[in-house]
Design an enzyme around this catalytic site. Sequence first.
Site, PDB file in Angstrom:
ATOM      1  N   GLY B  90      54.831  34.891  29.142  1.00 57.02           N
ATOM      2  CA  GLY B  90      55.279  35.608  30.330  1.00 57.02           C
ATOM      3  C   GLY B  90      54.872  37.057  30.161  1.00 57.02           C
ATOM      4  O   GLY B  90      53.756  37.330  29.759  1.00 57.02           O
ATOM      5  N   SER B 122      51.450  32.660  23.916  1.00 53.58           N
ATOM      6  CA  SER B 122      51.066  33.812  24.739  1.00 53.58           C
ATOM      7  C   SER B 122      51.904  35.047  24.367  1.00 53.58           C
ATOM      8  O   SER B 122      51.787  35.533  23.236  1.00 53.58           O
ATOM      9  CB  SER B 122      51.167  33.435  26.210  1.00 53.58           C
ATOM     10  OG  SER B 122      50.550  34.397  27.025  1.00 53.58           O
TER      11      SER B 122
END
Lengths: 235, 235
Positions: B90, B122
């Site tokens: 995110g 991520s």
Amino acid sequence: MQKLLIVSTSKIHGSAYMEYLLDEVKDFFAGKSEILFIPYARPGGISHEEYTEYPRKAFEAIGLKVRGIHEFDNPVKAVEEAQGIFTGGGNTFMLLKALYENNLVEALRKAVAGGTPYMGSSAGSNITGLTVGTTNDMPIVYPPSFDALQLVPFNINPHYLDPDPNSKHQGETRETRIKEFHFANTQPVIGLREASWLRQEGKQLTLKGPHTARLFEQGKSPREVEQGDVSFLLG
Amino acid sequence: MQKLLIVSTSKIHGSAYMEYLLDEVKDFFAGKSEILFIPYARPGGISHEEYTEYPRKAFEAIGLKVRGIHEFDNPVKAVEEAQGIFTGGGNTFMLLKALYENNLVEALRKAVAGGTPYMGSSAGSNITGLTVGTTNDMPIVYPPSFDALQLVPFNINPHYLDPDPNSKHQGETRETRIKEFHFANTQPVIGLREASWLRQEGKQLTLKGPHTARLFEQGKSPREVEQGDVSFLLG
């Protein structure tokens, strides 16, 4: 009267530094013989001296002298006394940190409020907004705040790039990133495509260049804004 | 023994959330019945509850229960008592700020040092590095520091994207941005392409997945690193 030139990019493909914008720059700084260049964003990490040569060479053609702020003993005084100011692109975090360290955030606000024309390109445009929260740059240094010069009541996203419908990449698109910005922030964001710029003369704000711009507002679908009068963005 | 799974992306094109990585996740968390999910990065601003459903559904297939950290009264205790931890992707700034606000930076370091397996995807991978200085995300909130969990002695760039030789866009490429990082920072940066991941088991670090990775070191030309043993990155 506040005078701003908020430019998405210093260079378009196949053209020299600032070449595509020379007529506008000449008109914007009409009557000025010398401008102050702020090279703190250091694109590619180049030195202040090297970077200052770019606008110096480019603006020779329109009879405008350029002095780098690093050539002055007192940068605050340099801003106070400048006929006009140009902040170049590079890394927004590097730029903003240097502005705070040199006590230039307040000095720039005052100079612009007093009518000194201010031009920014890329990172130099980004800092005209409320915060640097919509920069595309990597956070390579930690500034004491994300608050920017706040010369306009919105945020800028320079080099705005439309989503590629054929991409298989899973990283966020620019549009997705700006939408995420609006989960934590309320101000509008204007996505300025390359070769676009905004010019402010007091209460008049104009979108110029070959493209429409993309406007992102909290809780609304993004929409295109046509070239011409966009003074509504000044609120 | 420190156990890490540092994953570039949670999803590859045309495949469901975490589908491509299920075998590895199953092996990594072998012997664990439940893992703690940290949803603070809130991709697209979704709620903690909504986000936790993603790994919950994905890991059902491998018999792994998932509980979101927001389901606990005391997040520090939740980390201390977790069998395994997974931090989803995110916005990296949103994630890091929430970790500091919940006193979880130190708690996570201790848990990992004590042998609790940690997986990040991520943004959740980005924070395993020394700083978040090589995130691709927009700085939508201001964290109290850019220092990350510092579980490995380098920085991560997830979703690493090679320059497009046909692009006319003047915005910086990923490679240019990481080079700029090295004007202000000394640590190596590993660019992890999508579908790549790093697995650490104590002194052993392995690059896995279909791609080589791109290694950026200060003062050197970037180079490709082959899959397999990359323990040299641990210094």
